[in-house]
Structure formats: C-alpha cells, structure tokens
Design a protein around this motif. Structure first.
Motif, mmCIF file in Angstrom:
data_model
loop_
_atom_site.group_PDB
_atom_site.id
_atom_site.type_symbol
_atom_site.label_atom_id
_atom_site.label_comp_id
_atom_site.label_asym_id
_atom_site.label_seq_id
_atom_site.Cartn_x
_atom_site.Cartn_y
_atom_site.Cartn_z
ATOM 1 N N LEU A 252 14.682 -62.641 20.843
ATOM 2 C CA LEU A 252 16.012 -62.533 21.437
ATOM 3 C C LEU A 252 15.997 -61.528 22.568
ATOM 4 O O LEU A 252 15.595 -60.386 22.391
ATOM 5 N N VAL A 253 16.408 -61.937 23.742
ATOM 6 C CA VAL A 253 16.509 -60.990 24.853
ATOM 7 C C VAL A 253 17.863 -61.134 25.534
ATOM 8 O O VAL A 253 18.564 -62.121 25.356
ATOM 9 N N ASN A 254 18.181 -60.155 26.317
ATOM 10 C CA ASN A 254 19.508 -60.013 26.879
ATOM 11 C C ASN A 254 19.417 -59.946 28.400
ATOM 12 O O ASN A 254 18.766 -59.072 28.941
ATOM 13 N N ASP B 126 21.007 -45.001 24.556
ATOM 14 C CA ASP B 126 19.861 -44.937 25.453
ATOM 15 C C ASP B 126 18.843 -43.894 25.015
ATOM 16 O O ASP B 126 17.644 -44.119 25.081
ATOM 17 N N GLU B 127 19.364 -42.760 24.549
ATOM 18 C CA GLU B 127 18.440 -41.699 24.154
ATOM 19 C C GLU B 127 17.662 -42.128 22.913
ATOM 20 O O GLU B 127 16.501 -41.764 22.739
ATOM 21 N N ILE B 128 18.304 -42.908 22.074
ATOM 22 C CA ILE B 128 17.594 -43.422 20.905
ATOM 23 C C ILE B 128 16.452 -44.321 21.365
ATOM 24 O O ILE B 128 15.328 -44.231 20.880
ATOM 25 N N GLY B 129 16.753 -45.160 22.338
ATOM 26 C CA GLY B 129 15.715 -46.017 22.895
ATOM 27 C C GLY B 129 14.552 -45.207 23.443
ATOM 28 O O GLY B 129 13.386 -45.519 23.178
ATOM 29 N N ARG B 130 14.886 -44.179 24.166
ATOM 30 C CA ARG B 130 13.835 -43.329 24.746
ATOM 31 C C ARG B 130 12.981 -42.707 23.659
ATOM 32 O O ARG B 130 11.746 -42.690 23.754
ATOM 33 N N ALA C 296 20.858 -52.235 19.971
ATOM 34 C CA ALA C 296 19.802 -53.232 20.138
ATOM 35 C C ALA C 296 19.530 -53.478 21.618
ATOM 36 O O ALA C 296 18.380 -53.554 22.052
ATOM 37 N N VAL C 297 20.597 -53.578 22.381
ATOM 38 C CA VAL C 297 20.441 -53.818 23.811
ATOM 39 C C VAL C 297 19.686 -52.664 24.470
ATOM 40 O O VAL C 297 18.757 -52.871 25.254
ATOM 41 N N GLY C 298 20.068 -51.441 24.107
ATOM 42 C CA GLY C 298 19.395 -50.275 24.663
ATOM 43 C C GLY C 298 17.924 -50.245 24.289
ATOM 44 O O GLY C 298 17.053 -50.056 25.133
ATOM 45 N N LEU C 299 17.646 -50.484 23.040
ATOM 46 C CA LEU C 299 16.271 -50.499 22.557
ATOM 47 C C LEU C 299 15.449 -51.534 23.288
ATOM 48 O O LEU C 299 14.352 -51.265 23.764
ATOM 49 N N GLU C 300 16.015 -52.714 23.360
ATOM 50 C CA GLU C 300 15.293 -53.822 23.960
ATOM 51 C C GLU C 300 14.918 -53.495 25.396
ATOM 52 O O GLU C 300 13.804 -53.744 25.833
ATOM 53 N N ARG C 301 15.858 -52.902 26.105
ATOM 54 C CA ARG C 301 15.606 -52.587 27.509
ATOM 55 C C ARG C 301 14.470 -51.570 27.641
ATOM 56 O O ARG C 301 13.562 -51.747 28.452
ATOM 57 N N HIS C 302 14.503 -50.548 26.821
ATOM 58 C CA HIS C 302 13.450 -49.544 26.900
ATOM 59 C C HIS C 302 12.101 -50.098 26.512
ATOM 60 O O HIS C 302 11.081 -49.795 27.115
#
Lengths: 337, 337
Positions: free
Chosen positions: B102-104, A302-306, A86-92
């Motif tokens: 929700l954000v991080n 991260d790659e999932i996010g990308r 979730a964190v990775g997704l959110e960032r991307h």
DNA sequence: ATTTACATGTGGAACGTTCCAAATTGTTAA
DNA sequence: TTAACAATTTGGAACGTTCCACATGTAAAT
C-alpha cells in the motif's frame, strides 16, 4: 491483437551487451557501488534507458539475501492518527529507498500473527509494528530470534527485546492536565482508552501525576475507560457526568475521543470549551480547524518516522538492538480547553 | 552474545530430506498442487513444521515469473474514506492469498509515477490505483503495455485501457438531491470537489440531473468548488451563503466536506439539519454517530474490494481487459437533511 | 501376460541477480 | 623503464524456488 507478450525479459545481460561492458559491471551500477568508473556508469545508465530495462528485485533479494521491503503493521488504519502515522512512516521509509508493505491488524492479535507469518516469507529488512492488544513478549522475541529486526512504535510490549519509538505520553497528559489545573478547575476526568495497551497506562499515569500533586478532593477526579472511537467518547462523557455532575474539565485519551466528547456535550446542551473544558491527545489535522479548536497534545508523526529510519539505518546486521526512543510532545492550548 | 546467525537457510532440500521425498514433491505441496498423494503431503507438512521452514517468495517469484504482490496506490490516506477503502481492499486481497503493498500518492501525479516505477521492480500481480489528478491515459496505457494489469478504482481516466471499479456517483447525488427537492427546498447548493477528478464531474452531474428536472429558478442553484477537507467545506459554505443568502440545503461532494459545512453553519449560528439541510457522500463510519447524524450516500467499501478481487481473479494472463464495474449506492436519510 | 492409461514422483535446468576471486588496466614511484 | 600498487572489470558459481520431461508404480483393459 496485442503483441504476444515476449517471453524473454530484458536482463542485465542485455544491458551489458548494449553498453559494451560485463553483466557484473551493470550490477555494480545498479547497486550504486563506487567501484565503477564514471564512464562505465554513464554507458550503463544510457543502455538502461534505451532498453527500458527494469530491475528485478526478486532476483536481487534472492541472491543478496537482503530485502528492501519493510513491513508496517498498523493497529487500526481507520483511526485517523494511525493513518497519519502510516503516511509519515511510509514517506520516510521510501526516502531511504526501502519500500513499505502496509497491513492492518485491526487491533486483533490473531490477525497480527497471521500477517507477520505471511510477511516473513518476504525476508523483510525490518518489521515495524504498532502492537495489537494482547501481543506477548514471547511471540515478539520469537520473531526476533527468527532473524527479523522488529521495531515497535506507539506501544510498548514489556519484555520484548525490540527497540520502541514512542511519544512521551506521560509528559503529554501531565502537561495537558496541569494546564487545566492552572486554569483553576477542581473537577476533572480522564476518559477513554483501554487497559490492554501500554499507552493508556502511560497517559493515565501523566494525568495521575498532575492531579496527585494538586491536592484535590479524590471524589472530584473521575476515570472512565471507553472504546477508542467517537462513540466511545460520547459514552464516556455521559458516564463521567453521572459520576460527577459538577465536572469542569475532561482530559481525553486522544483526539477522536475528544471529538466524541465534544459532540456529546453539545447534545446535552453544554457548550464545550466554555461550560466544560476538553483537551485531547494526538493533534489530528482537523483538530486545529474545528470549532472550538481542540486543545491537545501534539505528536510529530514525522519525527516518529525519522526515529524509525534511524533504527533502520543501524540495522546493518545487528539483530535485537534494544532501546527506547522517546518522541517529544507539546501541549497546544486552543479554545476548547 | 547472540547466536551467530547461521548462514545456511532451511530450504526445500532440507524439508525433502526430512520427509523422505524429493524437492520437487515439496514444491508441489507448497504450490498446493493436486498432483501429490495425501500421504506425501502429510509427510512434507510435518517436516515443514518440525524444521520451522519458511517459504521464500523471492525465489518462487523469480522462477515462476509471477508475484503475489498487489500494489495499491491510494490518492490520500489521510482522507478517512480512502483509509476505509484501503482497509477493505487489503482485507479482500489478502483473502485471495495475495499480499498488498500500500502506498500513498498524496494526490500528486509525479509522486504516483515514481511510486509505480518502484513498484514495477516487484513484477506485481496487479496494480490497483485511485488515480491522482492529472493522471493521463497515455501513461496508464504505457504501464499496461509493459505488462502490468492495472485496475482503477473510484476515479476514471478517460482513454485508459484499464478496467475501473467505481461507485454510481451520478445516481448517488441524484438520489440525495431528489430527497432534498422532495422535502420542498428551492434554494440548493452543491459544494466541494475539484474539477481535476472524474468523480467530481459525475457527482455534479447527478446533482444537475435532479435540479434540472425540478424547474427551479437558476438563480437559486449554487455550485462551489473547494479543497476536499473540512476546511474546504467551511470555506465553501461561506461562499455559498454569499451567493445565495436564502440557501436552504447543501449537497456536499463528500462527508468530509459535509463535516466542515456543518461546523461552519454552527459557527454562523445556523442549526444544521434544521435551518439548513446538509447531505454528504461516502457514509464514513462516524457519519451515523455524529449529531446531527449525517444524511449521506452510502458506498460499500467492501463491495469495491470484492469487485477488484473478481477482476484480479480474471487476470490469469489476459492483460488489458477493459470494463466498468459500477458499485451500487444508497441514500441514507438521517437528521442532518 | 501384455499393453494402455493414469496417477505420482523425480532430477536437472532455469529464473535474474549478486558475490567472489582472479584478471586486466591505469597510475605512481623507484 | 619497470616494479608495485590501486582502481576497475570480469566470468563463473550461487541464491531457493518452479518448470519440464521423463521415470516409476499401480490399476484397468486387452
């Protein structure tokens, strides 16, 4: 005491007046259009800054009929891998100038349905779902038909017309299992996971592929399902040892299961990584730092996010693009197996 | 191939026509007003169902100047306690018919600032923040002055005019420490946490209160800061043992630190819970299931959610209500200490 | 019957933006 | 110098809801 909240908001009109241009020009600047002169752009930006103007997304979304909200429905946020994901997704997603609305279905399809119903009211740019067990294709397709671009992650829903981003589960467990076979183990178990989700089948499939090719005694291959948490891992190890007391190695559905397995082995007086090898799947942040360090299959969150973002980018207006993006995995041998 | 997305959306007007009432009446039904007859209500609901109408929150928010989005800024979602907290919050907020974004922040103040800037564009109903280290009161107050009701959780920001919901940290570590003192330990350490956040000071304060009253030799009390993750816990234990080789018991800043400490003790050949007692703080889901089961201070994530929602309820229009809600804690002795 | 009160229902205006088509300015070529 | 074209700017309409002030209907009180 406090300044009575002025009822009037600062709008594009105020900015326009301050900058000496029209509201339309201000709008062009806000939407980052290239049809605006650098000179105007600067005047507008200056005015925005001076007035402390803040963009009103509601109005923009209403008029433009396009939101910059992306819904993320996670199956279980208390699972560390999901959280990491979730964190990775959110960032991307944020990097693409979208905002993510993150909700948690708690592995419950009914909750998931309710959540999506609510989310629809925001006319999402896209809906990223890690489907709860029991999610049926008809329901997913219904959402897509209603105009919401759905992207599945981590789990497949057979028959759903949604693209899916998924780690190469089969290859992952196959690699992990082969590693154990190469080390010469003849008594192997696959533990954890539950029949109701697609990744269980895939990971088990990879395990089967590896052991089937090795010509082992069927009696020495154990398969135990369990709840996907530490406790499940502990129970599963107990059952696996009952089924085959000569057990030498355990392939776990994921790292959390592996954590439980290691704890239970220790409680039974076996030294994990020495008496019995344990390998996991996910490569959680803790896995390389624990002792014994956990051998596991690494997925790059991260790659999932990308990959999700690439799909998001394509989503200009084409709904229901299908496809299956396989994210590469890597087996990382450490001291536990 | 796909049905060309009909450009016209179904609106209150369509519903009104179908139900044989005016758009205003439909609106009254949608906003759950009691100024509408049961008969009309039913007609409207029926029409909504028949047409598959979905409410447009953007339009509603624009016109009513009130959002039902609550922003949640979490310091570090990969920390299991934060994840647990976020899940609890989200569930409660949703139960109040709000939706949570929700954000991080990843413990980074600059990121937190950017996030809040973006979130403001949605005219949030409220902003729930677990402040990143370095968050300064001036910035917080500026947000409040801009009209956003801010609620802090878990951590205090001195001088900020925002209500805060916080566990009784002082009492928590005091109870935990007293428990160890009652067991007769004379060599005790407090490990983990970092100076830049308020909960560290509070938890350390509770520790100090307990040991100060016990008349122990100052030389036998150790205090070590560390990064708030397993690795930090491991490092801290090493340092604590260097500082006092006769160490008998460790009070950890939180459970994750305790997990690391236990691992490290084991790696050093000490049996945690037997040779050296370890107590944590948070009571993560895993803590009662590990072995040795972790003695720790329980915080009810759910109660924090409830408290936040109570504040949310009060927020009719009053901005900047102050106050400090202390959530009760409980020491739970298990086998690790 | 006539007023009063109250419960319901209603049509315009408004929220703050983007879209559109047309107007204006600037630039190049004839 | 002007025609032709491109680049930039602009005012009105529209997005789908809620707010407001008023209209209507119905029951109670005079």
């Amino acid at each position: 005491m406090t300044i009575s909240k002025n009822n009037k908001n600062i709008t594009v009109f105020d900015v326009a007046r301050q900058a000496g241009v029209s509201k339309s020009t201000v709008s062009l600047v806000l939407t980052e259009s290239d049809k605006v002169s650098e000179r105007s752009r600067e005047k507008v930006l200056k005015a925005i800054d001076e007035l402390g103007y803040v963009y009103n997304r509601d109005a923009a979304a209403l008029r433009s009929r396009r939101s910059n909200l992306v819904g993320i429905v996670i199956n279980d946020l208390t699972n560390p891998y999901s959280a990491q994901l979730a964190v990775g997704l959110e960032r991307h997603i944020r990097a693409m100038d979208y905002m993510s609305v993150l909700v948690n279905s708690g592995e419950d399809f009914a909750t998931q349905k309710q959540l999506v119903q609510k989310l629809k009211e925001y006319r999402l740019a896209a809906l990223v779902i890690c489907p709860a067990p029991g999610t049926d294709a008809a329901w997913v397709n219904q959402q897509i038909d209603a105009g919401i671009p759905v992207i599945h992650i981590m789990r497949d829903v057979a028959g759903a017309r949604a693209p899916v981003v998924i780690p190469d589960n089969i290859r992952g467990t196959r690699l992990a299992t082969q590693h154990l076979l190469n080390r010469g183990f003849k008594h192997i178990a696959f533990i954890g996971g539950s029949e109701s989700i697609s990744d269980f089948h895939e990971r088990l499939c990879g395990f089967n592929q590896a052991v089937d090719g090795a010509g082992l005694n069927k009696q020495h291959i154990t398969r135990i399902q369990a709840q996907t948490n530490r406790h499940g891992g502990r129970q599963a190890v107990i059952q696996a040892l009952e089924a085959d007391p000569l057990l030498q190695a355990v392939v776990c559905f994921n790292d959390v299961i592996a954590y439980g397995a290691i704890e239970q082995l220790r409680a039974l007086g076996r030294v994990p990584g020495q008496d019995i090898a344990v390998v996991g799947f996910d490569d959680l942040e803790d896995s390389c730092r624990m002792s014994p360090a956990l051998s596991t299959v690494h997925i790059d969150a991260d790659e999932i996010g990308r990959a999700v973002c690439k799909l998001l980018g394509n989503k200009k207006d084409a709904v229901a693009s299908e496809g299956r993006i396989l994210v590469d995995v890597e087996f990382i041998p450490r001291s536990s197996g």
